[in-house]
Design a protein around this motif. Structure first.
Motif, PDB file in Angstrom:
ATOM      1  N   UNK A  33       1.000  -1.390   0.009  1.00 13.71           N
ATOM      2  CA  UNK A  33      -0.017  -0.036  -0.100  1.00 13.71           C
ATOM      3  C   UNK A  33       0.945   1.191   0.025  1.00 13.71           C
ATOM      4  N   UNK A  34       1.815   1.349   0.753  1.00 12.79           N
ATOM      5  CA  UNK A  34       2.796   2.349   0.756  1.00 12.79           C
ATOM      6  C   UNK A  34       3.375   2.648  -0.353  1.00 12.79           C
ATOM      7  N   UNK A  35       3.949   1.740  -1.205  1.00 13.58           N
ATOM      8  CA  UNK A  35       4.627   1.885  -2.528  1.00 13.58           C
ATOM      9  C   UNK A  35       3.566   1.840  -3.669  1.00 13.58           C
ATOM     10  N   UNK A  36       2.349   1.737  -3.390  1.00 13.67           N
ATOM     11  CA  UNK A  36       1.492   1.781  -4.590  1.00 13.67           C
ATOM     12  C   UNK A  36       1.919   0.518  -5.523  1.00 13.67           C
ATOM     13  N   UNK A  74      -2.047  -1.881  -8.982  1.00 19.22           N
ATOM     14  CA  UNK A  74      -3.051  -1.118  -9.819  1.00 19.22           C
ATOM     15  C   UNK A  74      -4.501  -1.646  -9.843  1.00 19.22           C
ATOM     16  N   UNK A 101       5.766  -3.865 -11.570  1.00 17.28           N
ATOM     17  CA  UNK A 101       6.929  -4.567 -11.228  1.00 17.28           C
ATOM     18  C   UNK A 101       7.913  -3.397 -10.114  1.00 17.28           C
ATOM     19  N   UNK A 102       7.992  -2.402 -10.644  1.00 13.80           N
ATOM     20  CA  UNK A 102       9.138  -1.487 -10.049  1.00 13.80           C
ATOM     21  C   UNK A 102       8.500  -1.269  -8.416  1.00 13.80           C
ATOM     22  N   UNK A 103       7.115  -0.976  -8.547  1.00 20.86           N
ATOM     23  CA  UNK A 103       6.647  -0.828  -7.193  1.00 20.86           C
ATOM     24  C   UNK A 103       6.654  -1.789  -6.374  1.00 20.86           C
ATOM     25  N   UNK A 116      10.220  -2.008  -4.819  1.00 25.52           N
ATOM     26  CA  UNK A 116      10.116  -1.241  -3.664  1.00 25.52           C
ATOM     27  C   UNK A 116       9.424  -1.720  -2.540  1.00 25.52           C
ATOM     28  N   UNK A 127      -8.302   0.506 -11.718  1.00 29.78           N
ATOM     29  CA  UNK A 127      -6.932   0.313 -11.300  1.00 29.78           C
ATOM     30  C   UNK A 127      -6.154   1.462 -11.142  1.00 29.78           C
ATOM     31  N   UNK A 128      -6.728   2.595 -11.970  1.00 35.67           N
ATOM     32  CA  UNK A 128      -6.143   3.966 -11.743  1.00 35.67           C
ATOM     33  C   UNK A 128      -6.014   4.801 -10.442  1.00 35.67           C
ATOM     34  N   UNK A 179       1.746   9.851  -6.217  1.00 36.27           N
ATOM     35  CA  UNK A 179       1.953   8.219  -6.049  1.00 36.27           C
ATOM     36  C   UNK A 179       1.373   7.733  -7.169  1.00 36.27           C
ATOM     37  N   UNK A 210       2.623   5.836 -10.790  1.00 37.55           N
ATOM     38  CA  UNK A 210       2.184   4.492 -11.103  1.00 37.55           C
ATOM     39  C   UNK A 210       1.787   4.337 -12.654  1.00 37.55           C
ATOM     40  N   UNK A 211       0.789   5.236 -12.887  1.00 39.48           N
ATOM     41  CA  UNK A 211       0.320   5.148 -13.898  1.00 39.48           C
ATOM     42  C   UNK A 211       1.181   5.243 -15.234  1.00 39.48           C
ATOM     43  N   UNK A 228       4.653   4.638 -14.818  1.00 39.23           N
ATOM     44  CA  UNK A 228       5.586   3.420 -14.751  1.00 39.23           C
ATOM     45  C   UNK A 228       4.612   2.220 -15.650  1.00 39.23           C
ATOM     46  N   UNK A 280       9.196  -9.225 -14.814  1.00 39.93           N
ATOM     47  CA  UNK A 280      10.065  -8.539 -13.649  1.00 39.93           C
ATOM     48  C   UNK A 280      11.590  -8.221 -13.979  1.00 39.93           C
ATOM     49  N   UNK A 333      11.689  -5.799 -16.848  1.00 42.95           N
ATOM     50  CA  UNK A 333      11.353  -4.415 -16.793  1.00 42.95           C
ATOM     51  C   UNK A 333      12.523  -3.336 -16.598  1.00 42.95           C
TER      52      UNK A 333
END
Ligand SMILES: Cc1cc2nc3c(=O)[nH]c(=O)nc-3n(C[C@H](O)[C@H](O)[C@H](O)COP(=O)(O)OP(=O)(O)OC[C@H]3O[C@@H](n4cnc5c(N)ncnc54)[C@H](O)[C@@H]3O)c2cc1C
Ligand code: SF4
Ligand code: FES
Ligand code: FES
Lengths: 212, 535, 326
Positions: free
Chosen positions: A149-152, A155, A196-198, A201, B251-252, B411, B415-416, B418, B455, B458
């Motif tokens: 949750x903290x790092x989102x 999605x 992936x990056x999130x 993290x 999911x946005x 935040x 994410x969007x 990324x 992964x 990426x």
């Protein structure tokens, strides 16, 4: 209910099977009609000489899921994923590809990640199964879930249960993984949204906090 | 009543009512609290949705309709392929004079939706563009994140690099700047140049066994929001605050953002607001498409919250004998305009109500304000490494500079971006349908051979968000769902060309295509490759 | 998926007899078999689940070498110290294969017996030489991932990552049916389409793989393994090269085996001979590169694999001889 060490099936069921030996001749018919009789179509156990043959109708299956025993009647051809979702209502574990290619259905079996879509439920008898529901609950999130949750790190959230399960196992085995190790740890989990990056993290965040 | 995974609860409701026949839309209810993913294919109920509804109606029992992976990949629509031919005329100063574009897209058996968008980003001079839809009996088209844009960008941006290369002394970025008058993008190029290490020394042009390269491309979007949307804000006597809208969250982060705007306007923390979405019995909302959801919803949310707060403060003023125009709420305290605390908490203020609750339903204005910038612009730069021995391409890093209007939730916005980049890299390197030329069947209707970036593949994604106060609405939001996927594949292709010293004009850029391009480049000049010759 | 019966034999003999009776397939972990059943490529009435059979799981060693029980999980093979030390190329190739989840489930026996991934073979509605019909869809169709060697009758590639490496180490496949045991050299275990297009491996009805022996005398320290995949997070190899130099410490005994380019792992004696000719220098590597594509008969879409092999052989040989990437 005692387990039979050989077949991994509850003893009770084997008794029923033996008592109903007479059904054997009519097994094809019985298998269709008598769904409520576990193992109705199964073969007989002549002191280990003849192997158990289960199904195709429902048999009773006892699994240990999230530290408690769950009993259901299901055909032996049921995958672990279908059993968890459709018979136990544990719908946190997701089905996407149903072929072992995406990791959405990841659960832990004795602490190891597996794709629950690609194995039979009866092969999990006797093992400790952990699903996302056993890792944390909305009221009581695991540290890793909190970190997501903290790092989102989610999605749409569809890959997320599988990701969390994979990362939980990863942290269990390696409390401070580096980025490459995290990437390898989730290499079997596809995320269409691109988190992936999130996720990486999130694992680092949980790892710094010393949590799981 | 229908539980659907949809990008348009209200649109879905309309389709249901027309397929059920003689049922008013208002009698149908569509629920969608969670969508799962949605990247364009869920705009419409689709055959699958309508069939499920019809079955339920006829059988009079609940019906669950689920496409398996193969069904999803063969029957639920595709991102159209696109073939393009571009000619560009540039004068010796590097100014584009004219462009001719022909594009052929595959809308399946339908029509339309298969064009290539690429004439809006740069100043192209005279443009002669014709787009053709080529019908194919290979399954229909559906939208996929920025439909037609990544396709268009892939072709045009390579052309931009080739044009730049044909002019002495202009590098691709300078060339773009010369032909681009977007006020924001001008600055974005320099940010991207610096952060990707554009001017670093590297082994490029096929000179080593591992070569590296950089490439750049731009994007554009028009997503300040539009169309009807209303929000209902309810403040209860016990202090509970709720905001409702019937649209969906794909999911946005729509849910969160709606709550944030209401909380901000009400002067209370987000945790005090509960947000309800995804139910067509609630106020109307937009479909999630064109990256307009947040731009459309948040102005309504702010208006409803604003007027609800006003009503609450009016109650307080009346009970306490204060001047309502001198009151505001901040950090869940009722304050005076000079900032002093009135001694009243939000909770206590609510308790002063006579009624059970204050409810305010507000619609957004139908049109946006003029503002000063209608488009949000972005630039992306990619750095790749190519193994010349195996043709394997790794995208090491992507810098994505994006303008998202005024940022509400940095935040989720990041994410969007990324996510868009990740999908863009996946599109550049892996994604394609493999159709059997003999039976016309899709051979990779699975996730094993329809490959999606994982992964390990990426890249590091460096997102730079530019907060732009554009004056378009009371939240000044620009959508950010689609823009970040537009430029990625083109930037990767340009980077691959830089790395291997020859261009690949087709995606996905697989090891096969890289090796073939290298072989072609190394083939002795003039000599045709002999049949059966070893490369 | 059509529901099926599951037989749970507890001995090899029981399993064998069950299969002799009505040709039901064996299932180890099921990561391959279940997929084929779900896709209606195989529609068995019964499967024979091998997991309750004792004595064919786990890694042991004796004076003949290291034995891998057929039911040993791929992950356990990859992390085994015995394997990492004696047969590192095997650990390496398995680490590269599939996903963490699959490696935790899939067995090494299943890995070498798995059915090829040809997409025609795995879609119902295509009858070809391999599934009992005739002809090959891939030869005139979509063949980007197919074989460039030995592809006349059927152009599948042997999908197992472990297979070529086992061939290089001179592994022995122990199989057992109700008539008793056989030991088959890995190099002969995989069946070419010319021998029998319907078969992938040399098992007769009722026979199952029980153990795999990695011979003690073939422990090798100078090894190289290179593999190319489109995607790095789990993907099938497009081509691989395994090189063992001075196998078992015997000077001049080299092995070069190509993977994912032909229906069976392809041992290349001609390349081994070049290596035996002297020090591994630039010239020798060039001659290997020149030679590696010899005999290839690429199809419309897979000629790139020749080029890929040229790159991979350079990498593997340099790794084996302790040279840096050049
Ligand atoms: C997403 C994904 C990616 C993959 N990627 C790779 C990869 O990169 N490289 C790679 O090598 N593999 C890969 N695989 C394949 C995987 O390794 C195999 O599916 C697995 O090894 C098979 O083992 P299993 O125990 O599950 O076999 P099963 O599915 O149980 O059996 C496979 C076949 O072997 C037969 N069989 C099994 N055990 C025996 C035995 N002891 N004796 C005789 N016959 C037997 C069965 O009858 C069946 O026909 C991948 C699989 C998936 C799903
Ligand atoms: S390659 Fe083999 S399995 Fe595939 S279509 Fe040809 S004959 Fe059939
Ligand atoms: S659903 Fe099991 S791996 Fe995809
Ligand atoms: S969050 Fe949507 S698939 Fe991963």
């Amino acid at each position: 209910m005692a387990m039979n060490p050989e077949s991994g099936l509850p003893d009770e069921q084997r008794e029923k099977v033996s008592r109903r030996t007479f059904i054997k001749g009519a097994s094809a018919v019985a298998a269709v009609g008598v769904v409520q009789i576990p193992g109705a179509a199964a073969g007989i156990d002549k002191a280990g000489v003849e192997p158990d043959i289960l199904g195709p109708g429902p048999v009773s299956i006892r699994l240990r899921v999230n530290r408690s025993d769950l009993d259901v009647e299901a055909p032996p051809s049921t995958t672990l994923l279908d059993l968890l979702r459709d018979h136990h209502g544990l719908t946190g574990t997701k089905r996407v590809c149903d072929r072992g290619s995406c990791g959405a259905c990841t659960v832990l079996i004795d602490g190891r990640v597996v794709d629950s879509c690609s194995m039979l439920a009866i092969d999990a008898i006797g093992s400790e199964i952990t699903t996302i529901e056993g890792i944390g609950t909305p009221e009581n999130l695991s540290d890793l879930q909190q970190a997501f949750i903290e790092t989102d790190a989610l999605q749409c959230g569809f890959c997320t249960p599988g990701m969390v399960v994979s990362c939980t196992a990863l942290l269990e085995q390696n409390p401070s993984p580096d980025r490459d190790q995290i990437r390898q740890g989730i290499a079997g989990n596809i995320c269409r949204c691109g988190t992936y990056q999130n996720v990486i993290e999130a694992v680092e965040y949980a790892s710094r906090k010393g949590g799981k | 009543m229908c539980w659907a995974s949809t990008q348009a609860t209200f649109g879905f409701r309309g389709e249901l009512s027309s397929s059920w026949g003689k049922v008013n839309a208002s009698e149908c209810r569509v629920l969608c609290e969670y969508v799962g993913g949605g990247f364009g294919s869920k705009f419409s109920a689709g055959r699958e949705g309508v069939i499920g509804a019809l079955l339920a109606k006829q059988a009079g029992v609940p019906v669950k309709m689920l496409l398996d992976r193969s069904g999803e990949q063969t029957s639920a629509g595709n991102r159209p392929d696109s073939l393009q031919k571009i000619r560009m005329g540039v004068n010796k100063d590097g100014i584009i004079q004219a462009v001719q574009i022909r594009s052929w897209g595959t809308p399946g058996t339908g029509t339309g939706g298969a064009g290539a968008h690429n004439d809006g980003i740069y100043k192209l001079g005279e443009v002669d563009k014709v787009e053709y839809g080529v019908r194919t009996n290979c399954g229909g088209a559906r939208a996929h994140r920025a439909p037609g844009w990544p396709q268009g960008s892939f072709a045009l941006e390579q052309m931009m690099d080739m044009a730049a290369a044909s002019i002495e002394g202009i590098d691709p970025i300078e060339f773009r700047k010369k032909n681009d008058d977007h006020p924001i993008r001008g600055a974005e190029y320099d940010i991207a140049r610096e952060r990707i290490g554009w001017d670093n020394d590297r082994i490029r042009g096929g000179a080593g066994s591992i070569c590296s390269g950089v490439g750049m491309a731009s994007n554009l979007w028009f997503s300040a929001g539009g169309g009807g949307a209303s929000a209902l804000v309810r403040i209860a006597k016990d202090g509970a605050v709720e905001i409702r809208n019937g649209a969906q969250d794909i999911g946005t982060g729509t849910r969160t953002v709606m709550g944030m705007v209401a909380a901000e306007e009400l002067g209370i923390p987000l945790e005090m607001v509960s947000t309800r979405i995804g139910d067509t019995n609630d106020p109307q909302g937009p479909m999630s498409g064109g990256s307009t959801t947040i731009g459309t919803l948040t102005p309504a949310a702010r208006l409803a919250a604003h007027y609800a707060k006003k009503e609450l403060l009016a109650v307080v003023a009346e009970r306490k004998g204060w001047d309502p125009t001198d009151l505001d709420i901040r950090a869940a305290r009722v304050i005076k305009n000079d900032g002093s605390d009135t001694g009243l908490s939000f909770q206590e203020a609510c308790a002063l109500m006579d009624d059970d609750a204050i409810e305010v339903l507000k619609a957004r204005p139908r049109r946006n304000y003029a503002g000063f910038s209608d488009t949000n612009a972005g630039v992306q730069a990619a750095e790749v490494e190519v193994d010349m021995d195996t043709g394997v391409v790794r995208v090491k890093k992507v810098v994505a500079v994006a303008d998202a209007g005024k940022l509400i939730n940095p935040l989720t916005a990041e994410s969007q971006v990324r996510g868009g980049v990740t999908q863009g890299v996946s599109y550049a390197l892996h994604e394609r349908r493999i159709m059997d030329r003999q039976k016309g069947r899709m051979l990779n209707d699975d996730l094993e051979n329809y490959k999606i970036l994982g992964s390990v593949d990426c890249p590091e994604i460096d997102v730079v968000l530019i907060d732009v106060y554009n004056g378009k609405s009371n939240t000044q939001v620009m959508g950010l769902g689609e823009p970040p996927i537009v430029a990625t594949a083109a930037a990767v292709a340009n980077a691959v060309a830089d790395a291997i010293g020859t261009r690949i004009f087709e995606i996905p850029i697989t090891p096969k295509k890289v090796l073939e391009a290298i072989a072609k480049k190394n083939a002795p000049a003039g000599g045709k490759t002999k049949k059966g010759a070893r490369l | 998926m059509k529901p099926f019966q599951v037989a749970l034999p507890s001995t090899i003999d029981q399993a064998s007899k069950l299969q002799l009776k009505d040709a039901s397939p064996f299932m180890a972990a099921g990561t391959d078999l279940l997929v084929r059943i779900k896709d209606y490529v195989t529609v068995p009435d019964m499967i024979i689940d091998l997991k309750r059979i004792d004595g064919i799981n786990g890694i042991t060693s004796d004076d003949r070498g290291v034995w891998l029980g057929a039911l040993t999980r791929m992950h356990d093979v990859a992390v085994s110290e015995k394997i990492q030390q004696g047969y590192p190329a095997l650990a390496e190739t398995i680490r590269n294969a599939a996903t963490p989840q699959i490696r935790n489930m899939a067995t090494i026996g299943g890995n070498i017996c798995q059915q090829p991934r040809c997409w025609y073979l795995r879609h119902e509605g295509y009858s070809c030489a391999k599934n009992g019909g005739s002809g090959c869809w891939a030869r005139d169709g979509e063949n980007e991932f197919h074989a460039i060697f030995g592809n006349k009758v059927c152009a599948v590639v042997q999908p197992s990552n472990a297979a070529p490496v086992l061939v290089a180490y001179g592994a022995v496949i122990e199989v057992q049916g109700s008539d008793g045991k056989r030991e088959i050299p890995a190099g002969e275990f995989f069946v070419t389409p010319e021998q029998d297009p319907r078969k992938d491996v040399d098992l007769t009805s009722g026979e199952l793989v029980t153990r795999i022996l990695l011979p003690a005398e073939n422990r090798t320290t100078r090894w190289g393994y290179s593999e190319a995949r489109e995607k790095q997070s789990f993907d099938w190899a497009l081509a691989s090269v395994t090189v063992l130099l001075d196998r078992g410490g015997r000077a001049g005994e080299h092995r070069v085996v190509l993977g994912a380019v032909s229906p069976v792992p392809l041992r290349r004696k001609d390349l081994e001979k070049i290596l035996a000719g002297g020090a591994v220098d630039g010239d020798r590597i060039s001659s290997l590169k020149k030679k590696v594509g010899e005999g290839a008969t690429p199809l419309s879409g897979n000629g790139y694999k020749v080029q890929m092999l040229q790159g991979l052989i350079g990498k593997a040989v340099r790794q084996a001889s302790g040279q840096k990437e050049g």
